[in-house]
Design a protein around this motif. Structure first.
Motif, PDB file in Angstrom:
ATOM      1  N   MET A 331      37.668  42.307  45.760  1.00  0.00           N
ATOM      2  CA  MET A 331      38.227  43.643  45.554  1.00  0.00           C
ATOM      3  C   MET A 331      37.414  44.701  46.284  1.00  0.00           C
ATOM      4  SD  MET A 331      39.443  43.509  41.547  1.00  0.00           S
ATOM      5  CE  MET A 331      40.898  44.528  41.675  1.00  0.00           C
ATOM      6  N   ILE A 332      36.090  44.534  46.287  1.00  0.00           N
ATOM      7  CA  ILE A 332      35.228  45.493  46.980  1.00  0.00           C
ATOM      8  C   ILE A 332      35.505  45.469  48.483  1.00  0.00           C
ATOM      9  CG2 ILE A 332      32.831  45.941  47.659  1.00  0.00           C
ATOM     10  CD1 ILE A 332      31.985  45.246  44.835  1.00  0.00           C
ATOM     11  N   LYS A 333      35.678  44.255  49.019  1.00  0.00           N
ATOM     12  CA  LYS A 333      35.958  44.122  50.463  1.00  0.00           C
ATOM     13  C   LYS A 333      37.254  44.820  50.844  1.00  0.00           C
ATOM     14  CE  LYS A 333      33.503  39.760  51.223  1.00  0.00           C
ATOM     15  NZ  LYS A 333      33.640  38.306  51.559  1.00  0.00           N
ATOM     16  N   GLU A 334      38.182  44.922  49.914  1.00  0.00           N
ATOM     17  CA  GLU A 334      39.464  45.553  50.192  1.00  0.00           C
ATOM     18  C   GLU A 334      39.517  46.987  49.669  1.00  0.00           C
ATOM     19  OE1 GLU A 334      42.787  43.154  49.111  1.00  0.00           O
ATOM     20  OE2 GLU A 334      41.920  41.309  49.927  1.00  0.00           O
ATOM     21  N   GLY A 335      38.357  47.525  49.304  1.00  0.00           N
ATOM     22  CA  GLY A 335      38.281  48.930  48.913  1.00  0.00           C
ATOM     23  C   GLY A 335      38.699  49.223  47.494  1.00  0.00           C
ATOM     24  N   ARG A 336      38.833  48.193  46.647  1.00  0.00           N
ATOM     25  CA  ARG A 336      39.242  48.402  45.257  1.00  0.00           C
ATOM     26  C   ARG A 336      37.984  48.549  44.401  1.00  0.00           C
ATOM     27  NH1 ARG A 336      44.457  46.471  44.611  1.00  0.00           N
ATOM     28  NH2 ARG A 336      44.339  47.503  42.590  1.00  0.00           N
ATOM     29  N   ILE A 337      37.222  49.589  44.656  1.00  0.00           N
ATOM     30  CA  ILE A 337      35.897  49.735  44.064  1.00  0.00           C
ATOM     31  C   ILE A 337      35.935  49.885  42.545  1.00  0.00           C
ATOM     32  CG2 ILE A 337      33.739  51.027  44.104  1.00  0.00           C
ATOM     33  CD1 ILE A 337      34.381  49.553  46.695  1.00  0.00           C
ATOM     34  N   GLU A 338      36.731  50.816  42.045  1.00  0.00           N
ATOM     35  CA  GLU A 338      36.741  51.072  40.610  1.00  0.00           C
ATOM     36  C   GLU A 338      37.245  49.853  39.831  1.00  0.00           C
ATOM     37  OE1 GLU A 338      35.345  53.590  39.192  1.00  0.00           O
ATOM     38  OE2 GLU A 338      34.843  54.434  41.151  1.00  0.00           O
ATOM     39  N   ASP A 339      38.309  49.226  40.330  1.00  0.00           N
ATOM     40  CA  ASP A 339      38.816  48.016  39.678  1.00  0.00           C
ATOM     41  C   ASP A 339      37.760  46.924  39.682  1.00  0.00           C
ATOM     42  OD1 ASP A 339      41.250  49.072  39.059  1.00  0.00           O
ATOM     43  OD2 ASP A 339      42.314  48.216  40.768  1.00  0.00           O
ATOM     44  N   ALA A 340      37.010  46.849  40.778  1.00  0.00           N
ATOM     45  CA  ALA A 340      35.975  45.813  40.891  1.00  0.00           C
ATOM     46  C   ALA A 340      34.865  46.042  39.883  1.00  0.00           C
ATOM     47  CB  ALA A 340      35.404  45.808  42.312  1.00  0.00           C
ATOM     48  N   TYR A 341      34.440  47.272  39.694  1.00  0.00           N
ATOM     49  CA  TYR A 341      33.356  47.574  38.755  1.00  0.00           C
ATOM     50  C   TYR A 341      33.721  47.162  37.329  1.00  0.00           C
ATOM     51  CZ  TYR A 341      30.834  50.250  42.305  1.00  0.00           C
ATOM     52  OH  TYR A 341      30.136  50.621  43.430  1.00  0.00           O
ATOM     53  N   GLU A 342      35.006  47.293  36.970  1.00  0.00           N
ATOM     54  CA  GLU A 342      35.422  46.933  35.623  1.00  0.00           C
ATOM     55  C   GLU A 342      35.193  45.449  35.337  1.00  0.00           C
ATOM     56  OE1 GLU A 342      39.445  48.082  35.165  1.00  0.00           O
ATOM     57  OE2 GLU A 342      39.045  50.245  35.242  1.00  0.00           O
ATOM     58  N   LEU A 343      35.245  44.633  36.371  1.00  0.00           N
ATOM     59  CA  LEU A 343      35.081  43.192  36.184  1.00  0.00           C
ATOM     60  C   LEU A 343      33.639  42.805  35.874  1.00  0.00           C
ATOM     61  CD1 LEU A 343      37.385  41.667  38.964  1.00  0.00           C
ATOM     62  CD2 LEU A 343      37.772  41.737  36.504  1.00  0.00           C
ATOM     63  N   LEU A 344      32.712  43.735  36.042  1.00  0.00           N
ATOM     64  CA  LEU A 344      31.309  43.413  35.781  1.00  0.00           C
ATOM     65  C   LEU A 344      31.071  43.036  34.324  1.00  0.00           C
ATOM     66  CD1 LEU A 344      29.258  45.967  37.897  1.00  0.00           C
ATOM     67  CD2 LEU A 344      29.193  43.488  38.052  1.00  0.00           C
ATOM     68  N   CYS A 345      31.784  43.652  33.413  1.00  0.00           N
ATOM     69  CA  CYS A 345      31.562  43.346  31.997  1.00  0.00           C
ATOM     70  C   CYS A 345      32.690  42.505  31.411  1.00  0.00           C
ATOM     71  CB  CYS A 345      31.389  44.630  31.179  1.00  0.00           C
ATOM     72  SG  CYS A 345      32.741  45.805  31.344  1.00  0.00           S
ATOM     73  N   ALA A 346      33.556  41.971  32.293  1.00  0.00           N
ATOM     74  CA  ALA A 346      34.646  41.126  31.814  1.00  0.00           C
ATOM     75  C   ALA A 346      34.107  39.780  31.345  1.00  0.00           C
ATOM     76  CB  ALA A 346      35.682  40.916  32.919  1.00  0.00           C
ATOM     77  N   SER A 347      34.742  39.219  30.342  1.00  0.00           N
ATOM     78  CA  SER A 347      34.366  37.901  29.832  1.00  0.00           C
ATOM     79  C   SER A 347      35.625  37.090  29.601  1.00  0.00           C
ATOM     80  CB  SER A 347      33.577  38.031  28.530  1.00  0.00           C
ATOM     81  OG  SER A 347      34.431  38.429  27.475  1.00  0.00           O
ATOM     82  N   CYS A 348      35.451  35.811  29.270  1.00  0.00           N
ATOM     83  CA  CYS A 348      36.622  34.959  29.050  1.00  0.00           C
ATOM     84  C   CYS A 348      37.450  35.453  27.870  1.00  0.00           C
ATOM     85  CB  CYS A 348      36.199  33.510  28.857  1.00  0.00           C
ATOM     86  SG  CYS A 348      34.950  33.253  27.597  1.00  0.00           S
ATOM     87  N   HIS A 349      36.847  36.176  26.937  1.00  0.00           N
ATOM     88  CA  HIS A 349      37.612  36.674  25.797  1.00  0.00           C
ATOM     89  C   HIS A 349      38.603  37.750  26.235  1.00  0.00           C
ATOM     90  CE1 HIS A 349      38.158  36.314  21.519  1.00  0.00           C
ATOM     91  NE2 HIS A 349      38.153  37.620  21.376  1.00  0.00           N
ATOM     92  N   TRP A 350      38.327  38.373  27.383  1.00  0.00           N
ATOM     93  CA  TRP A 350      39.275  39.355  27.913  1.00  0.00           C
ATOM     94  C   TRP A 350      40.617  38.699  28.231  1.00  0.00           C
ATOM     95  CZ3 TRP A 350      37.525  44.017  31.235  1.00  0.00           C
ATOM     96  CH2 TRP A 350      36.447  44.666  30.620  1.00  0.00           C
ATOM     97  N   LEU A 351      40.591  37.401  28.595  1.00  0.00           N
ATOM     98  CA  LEU A 351      41.844  36.714  28.897  1.00  0.00           C
ATOM     99  C   LEU A 351      42.725  36.658  27.651  1.00  0.00           C
ATOM    100  CD1 LEU A 351      40.652  33.717  31.099  1.00  0.00           C
ATOM    101  CD2 LEU A 351      41.609  35.898  31.833  1.00  0.00           C
ATOM    102  N   ARG A 352      42.108  36.361  26.521  1.00  0.00           N
ATOM    103  CA  ARG A 352      42.860  36.334  25.258  1.00  0.00           C
ATOM    104  C   ARG A 352      43.452  37.714  24.962  1.00  0.00           C
ATOM    105  NH1 ARG A 352      43.513  34.102  20.111  1.00  0.00           N
ATOM    106  NH2 ARG A 352      43.162  35.527  18.367  1.00  0.00           N
ATOM    107  N   HIS A 353      42.621  38.756  25.079  1.00  0.00           N
ATOM    108  CA  HIS A 353      43.103  40.121  24.833  1.00  0.00           C
ATOM    109  C   HIS A 353      44.238  40.484  25.792  1.00  0.00           C
ATOM    110  CE1 HIS A 353      40.181  41.608  21.862  1.00  0.00           C
ATOM    111  NE2 HIS A 353      39.307  40.838  22.475  1.00  0.00           N
ATOM    112  N   THR A 354      44.067  40.101  27.051  1.00  0.00           N
ATOM    113  CA  THR A 354      45.062  40.450  28.065  1.00  0.00           C
ATOM    114  C   THR A 354      46.390  39.750  27.797  1.00  0.00           C
ATOM    115  OG1 THR A 354      43.306  40.721  29.705  1.00  0.00           O
ATOM    116  CG2 THR A 354      45.548  40.485  30.534  1.00  0.00           C
TER     117      THR A 354
END
Length: 403
Positions: A331-354
């Motif tokens: 995402m960073i390589k394609e300029g999606r900076i803010e979306d990329a930063y959100e993934l820093l604290c993502a965990s597998c439990h986010w998949l369940r929530h999503t």
């Protein structure tokens, strides 16, 4: 602070010795401010010890050269540190000799192997807070003219101000697409270089991501434990031709989950990779997620008879963290900076929530409740929300135009 600490500096850094010495002195000066509280002092010493090592040995720069992007890189490093930087024991960094002098302990490593808590929201927030306080000290001493951490804290998802609400811990559609793409990319790359082990790694990651998202599975429901041993036979078809998945979740409560077409397609793809029939039978003992760390895949001969299950949830946490890390890089390589930063604290439990958050908008809440294993519909209703992004986009379409 005129002591000479040159003997404690690493010899294999490209940072000049005098620069590293100044960095170390600045850290010591900051740490001793907390001499009145040994616990606080210890926390800062541990954090800055790690940070200095990363700056000098990984980044190859002084602490004064760090920018916002550098701090983000460091945070990601702490979430998923390499094995060479971890130890199963909390060893002292220095050993005291009989004459009172100190010697560096060769067994010391910056991170504990059990530091899976480094992915927790509170731990990441503490890291930001300590580094920000450190850089405030550097600014006050005119050693640097800006606080690179503060720039992140004002824009990221780690600390929310204002109405006191928390950002929902869900992935956006774009983030999901990037995660799936990196898994498929790894699979394609492994196929090109004809690496069976790398290929299985990538396909296993893709399958785990798909079922975690599509069936709202907790990480504990993916691995074998004393109470539950998930296999492919837990997928079963009813008399109407519908597929279900049996699991045992929190409180040792058994539930059955509707298997969507997407999950069924992921299962078929995964089983084909393993040289299995497309769909499992009631006697299929294949572990839901298999272990790849026992040398099984180093020799392709007779590999199927050696398939063993994963019994450690930490392996799954690291697997998902790797997916999020690679997706963030893409995402960073394609300029999606803010979306990329959100993934820093993502965990597998986010998949369940999503998965729950997405489905509750299109399925009856009682159906989602039963698949998720919620005791009440009220818990399921809490997933009905709009993310900040969706909330903003809802006002983008003009209603009244001034002419």
């Amino acid at each position: 602070m005129n002591s000479d600490y040159t003997q404690w500096l690493p010899k294999n850094s490209k940072v000049p010795t005098n620069v590293m010495h100044d960095d170390l002195v600045a850290c010591i000066r900051h740490i001793i401010q907390f001499a009145g509280s040994l616990d606080t002092m210890s926390f800062y010493r541990t954090e800055l010890n790690r940070f200095l090592a990363w700056c000098w040995l990984i980044k190859g720069q002084s602490i004064c050269d760090m920018r916002r992007e550098s701090i983000i890189e460091y945070i990601e490093f702490t979430i998923f540190p390499p094995a060479s930087w971890t130890s199963p024991h909390a060893d002292y960094a220095f050993l005291k000799n009989e004459d009172g002098t100190l010697t560096q302990n060769p067994k010391w490593r910056p991170f504990l192997q059990s530091d899976s808590s480094a992915t927790a929201q509170s731990t990441i927030t503490n890291t930001f807070a300590r580094l920000s306080a450190f850089y405030r000290t550097l600014v006050s001493e005119s050693l640097i003219d800006h606080n690179p951490v503060q720039a992140i804290r004002q824009k990221n998802t780690y600390k929310k101000k204002g109405d006191g609400t928390k950002a929902p811990k869900v992935l956006t559609d774009d983030q999901i697409v990037y995660c799936l793409k990196v898994c498929e990319r790894l699979s394609d790359e492994a196929d090109v270089i004809d690496s069976n082990k790398a290929f299985i790694h990538a396909e296993r990651a893709l399958f785990a991501f798909s079922i975690g998202l599509g069936m709202y599975l907790r990480v504990s429901e993916l691995v074998w434990s004393e109470n539950y041993r998930p296999t492919h036979s837990d997928f079963h078809k009813d008399s109407d031709g519908h597929w279900w998945f049996r699991t045992i979740g929190k409180g040792k409560q058994e539930r059955v989950i509707v298997v969507s077409d997407d999950v069924l397609a992921a299962l078929i793809r995964y089983r084909r990779i393993l040289d299995l029939p497309d769909l499992p039978t009631a006697s299929d003992t294949t572990p839901l997620i298999m272990s790849l760390g026992n040398g099984t895949w180093d020799n392709e001969k007779d590999w199927f008879s050696k398939i063993v299950p994963i019994t450690d949830t930490a392996i799954m946490w690291k697997l998902f963290k790797k997916i999020f890390s690679l997706a963030r890089e893409a995402m960073i390589k394609e300029g999606r900076i803010e979306d990329a930063y959100e993934l820093l604290c993502a965990s597998c439990h986010w998949l369940r929530h999503t998965g729950i958050s997405n489905d509750v908008q299109t399925r009856a809440v009682e159906f989602v409740r039963d698949d998720a294993g919620h005791k009440t519909s009220q818990t399921t209703w809490s997933y009905v929300h709009a993310t900040h992004r969706e909330r903003a986009l809802s006002k983008k379409k003009p209603t009244y135009l001034i002419k």
